[in-house]
Design a protein around this motif. Sequence first.
Motif, short mmCIF file in Angstrom:
data_model
loop_
_atom_site.label_atom_id
_atom_site.label_comp_id
_atom_site.label_asym_id
_atom_site.label_seq_id
_atom_site.Cartn_x
_atom_site.Cartn_y
_atom_site.Cartn_z
N CYS A 298 0.78 -1.18 0.04
CA CYS A 298 -0.01 -0.03 0.07
C CYS A 298 0.83 1.19 -0.02
O CYS A 298 2.08 1.19 0.04
CB CYS A 298 -0.97 -0.13 1.18
SG CYS A 298 -0.22 0.53 2.85
N ARG B 278 1.29 3.33 2.24
CA ARG B 278 1.71 3.52 3.55
C ARG B 278 3.01 2.62 3.72
O ARG B 278 3.70 2.89 4.79
CB ARG B 278 0.84 3.39 4.75
CG ARG B 278 -0.29 4.30 4.82
CD ARG B 278 -1.04 4.32 6.30
NE ARG B 278 -2.00 5.29 6.30
CZ ARG B 278 -1.95 6.47 6.95
NH1 ARG B 278 -0.97 7.19 7.01
NH2 ARG B 278 -2.96 7.47 6.74
N CYS B 279 3.16 1.63 2.91
CA CYS B 279 4.36 0.82 2.86
C CYS B 279 5.45 1.91 2.37
O CYS B 279 6.67 1.56 2.77
CB CYS B 279 4.11 -0.27 1.95
SG CYS B 279 3.08 -1.35 2.38
N CYS C 75 4.63 -1.59 7.89
CA CYS C 75 3.65 -0.52 7.75
C CYS C 75 2.70 -0.96 8.60
O CYS C 75 2.07 -1.93 9.01
CB CYS C 75 3.08 -1.28 6.40
SG CYS C 75 1.60 -0.22 5.90
N CYS D 290 -1.03 -2.09 6.45
CA CYS D 290 -1.48 -3.44 5.95
C CYS D 290 -0.80 -4.51 6.60
O CYS D 290 -0.90 -5.67 6.18
CB CYS D 290 -1.08 -3.38 4.26
SG CYS D 290 0.63 -3.38 4.01
ZN ZN Z 1 1.33 -1.16 3.47
#
Ligand code: ZN
Length: 262
Positions: free
Chosen positions: A176, A178-179, A249, A252
């Motif tokens: 994702c 946010r990774c 993360c 996820c």
């Molecule tokens: Zn993520």
Amino acid sequence: MVMNDEIINKYYAKQINLPNFGIDGQNKLINSKVLIIGAGALGCSAILYLSAIGIGTLGICDGDNVEIENLHRQILYDIDDIGKNKAVISVDKIKRKNPYIKSKAYSRMITCENINLIASDYDIVLDCSDNYDTKFLVHDYGYNNKKTIIQGNIYQYEGEVFVFPFQNLTNCDIPCYRCLWDHVPKTFDRNTSIKGVIGIVPGIVGLLQSFEAIKLILGFSSEESSIGYLYNSIECELNKIRWCKNDKCKLCCRERNKYICG
Ligand SMILES: [Zn+2]
């Protein structure tokens, strides 16, 4: 206005003739529902082309009114639209461009309180917003609700498109956003009023977002994971990027839902 087979064959004749498109492809578009969040410069080009190509249902979400400084890049609007809500004006223009599709205006900003009510009916969400609080909100909503998000960003002469095919999520297996970034970095202060913007760049990014949506609807895209496209207008370069899941993360990989509203 009612769309029958005769209208479909005339209105969309040139694209129906394309290899691998045909009437089946057109019907896939007619049966699809796409929400566009942000009717600014990226959103304007997406709205124009997605309505013309025949997406059956288009939602437009924006709480802003048209200002004179928008007109050089937000090509849906003209001088008579100043002071009017962008989502409402967009739907009015869609109805004149293609009266055979459905369109709906949401004349408010997207928030964590209203995003599910607005977005739940749509298959794909184009994030054409201009701030990272909204981008993270839309991204996290897509992740948590298995809804595909196609995000567009610009910075001066550069642009980005990220495709997050979260409808394919089975077991938290897709990296994702946010990774890459687990929060909104201060360096993401990309306010166009301070940093400047030339209209063609967000226009191109909005078109790239639109075509990624079309490819997914038509089944042209074999991508099953997240992908990014980095566009440099000066060098006329477009580069793909992929990234791995970040095992730290916070969306996820653990503490799921932590960021859904903040
Ligand atoms: Zn993520």
